[in-house]
Design an enzyme around this catalytic site. Structure first.
Site, PDB file in Angstrom:
ATOM      1  N   TYR A  54       8.752   0.579   1.395  1.00  0.00           N
ATOM      2  CA  TYR A  54       9.938   0.279   2.831  1.00  0.00           C
ATOM      3  C   TYR A  54      11.072   0.925   2.255  1.00  0.00           C
ATOM      4  CZ  TYR A  54       6.146  -1.481   4.670  1.00  0.00           C
ATOM      5  OH  TYR A  54       4.132  -2.335   5.210  1.00  0.00           O
ATOM      6  N   ARG A 206       1.418   0.222  16.547  1.00  0.00           N
ATOM      7  CA  ARG A 206       2.742   1.369  16.045  1.00  0.00           C
ATOM      8  C   ARG A 206       3.580   1.188  17.685  1.00  0.00           C
ATOM      9  NH1 ARG A 206      -1.573   2.248  12.906  1.00  0.00           N
ATOM     10  NH2 ARG A 206      -1.017   1.543  10.859  1.00  0.00           N
TER      11      ARG A 206
END
Length: 329
Positions: A54, A206
């Site tokens: 990430y 999302r």
């Protein structure tokens, strides 16, 4: 916040998924991200989910900074590894060889500024490495004290069974939402057979079913959702129509669309811990309002009926990424 049993680990009934704080959905404000992490901790969240890829280490360093003066026993770190990504952001595959597992954990421990990780898991199944070898390597890290629990991510029932014969698996991380219910086919039953918990990510698909996404939202140029089939073309219009169905039910219940979606996932079982993907305190506050909602079976059924999974248009990832999901086979 109340606690629950996630596999053999006692944790908060919701966790904080930190991916969006490191560029996945466009640039985030570092100070606001840190404040959101601390706000989650103050609200009783103890489980923080991250990955070494990430932001290519950015997310782990952010967590280390935000949690620096917090006693280590006050929070839990769930970390994924294995994804191989080029400097241009291109997906290069997965590396879950035992030597790669042990190298990756060394970097994560350093970036996170900790002596151990609470859960360590491969982000995806490496088709070139038997799952027994990967899980065995994590198990050796458990024996050495660098990791507390072995986890899995986005694998199917057959792989779960093979892994569970090698080492005690604490939890499976997998996408689970009103829009993505594939886990219900056989994966969830398999997890329960072995006493494996579930950390559910993408509970708002999302942001698609958050109630905040619109036909003109578009996202920043660096927003990965721009490549998502569910956010593209006619699919987006069809999916947003489902969100409006959900909004009607949520309005009648006096809650927000996001709270309805999160509460539904939370209701699927005490062994399921939803990850709240908030990257600012405003969205975190809204999401937290869903964690302890007490909805009746009828209300939950109405929420589910508003967004039939079979009516959701488009896959959750582009084709190349879908092909890498063992959980879809």
């Amino acid at each position: 916040m109340t606690t629950t049993q996630l596999g053999t680990m006692t944790t908060s009934t919701a966790g904080l998924g930190c991916m969006a704080m490191s560029g996945a959905y466009g640039i985030s404000d570092r100070s606001e991200s840190s404040a959101t992490i601390r706000g989650a901790l103050d609200a009783g969240i103890t489980l923080f989910d991250t990955a070494d890829f990430y932001g290519m280490g950015h997310n782990e360093l952010l967590l280390a900074e935000a949690l620096r003066d917090v006693p280590r026993g006050a929070y839990q770190l769930s970390v994924k590894f294995g994804a191989q990504i080029g400097p241009d952001g291109a997906w290069l595959g997965v590396d879950s060889r035992p030597c790669a597992v042990k190298t990756a954990v060394t970097y994560s421990l350093q970036r996170l500024g900790t002596d151990y990780l609470d859960v360590y898991r491969p982000a995806r199944l490496d088709p070139a490495v038997p799952i027994e070898e990967t899980v065995g390597a994590i198990g050796e890290l458990v024996d050495a004290g660098y990791v507390r629990h072995v986890g899995l991510s986005e694998v199917g029932a057959a792989t779960i069974r093979r892994a569970a014969t090698t080492r005690r698996i604490n939890d499976l991380q997998i996408e689970y939402s009103l829009a993505s219910r594939g886990v219900e086919a056989d994966i969830l039953d398999t997890c329960r057979e072995f006493g494996i918990g579930v950390t559910a990510y993408g509970v708002l698909a999302r942001g698609l079913i958050s109630g905040h996404w619109t036909a003109t939202s578009g996202g920043a140029p660096s927003d990965s959702r721009r490549a998502g089939p569910r956010f593209a073309g006619d699919n987006l219009g069809r999916n947003l129509a489902l969100v409006e169905n959900l909004r009607s039910v949520a309005d009648e219940l006096g809650i927000t669309v996001a709270q309805a979606a999160i509460a539904w996932v939370r209701s699927r079982g005490d062994d399921i811990v939803p990850l709240l993907g908030a990257r600012n305190r405003r969205r975190l506050s809204e999401s937290l309002g869903a964690v302890d909602l007490m909805l009746s079976e009828d209300q939950l059924n109405r929420i589910a009926a508003a967004v039939p999974a079979t009516d959701v248009a488009g896959e959750r990832y582009p084709a190349a990424h879908m092909a890498a999901l063992d959980s879809q086979r």
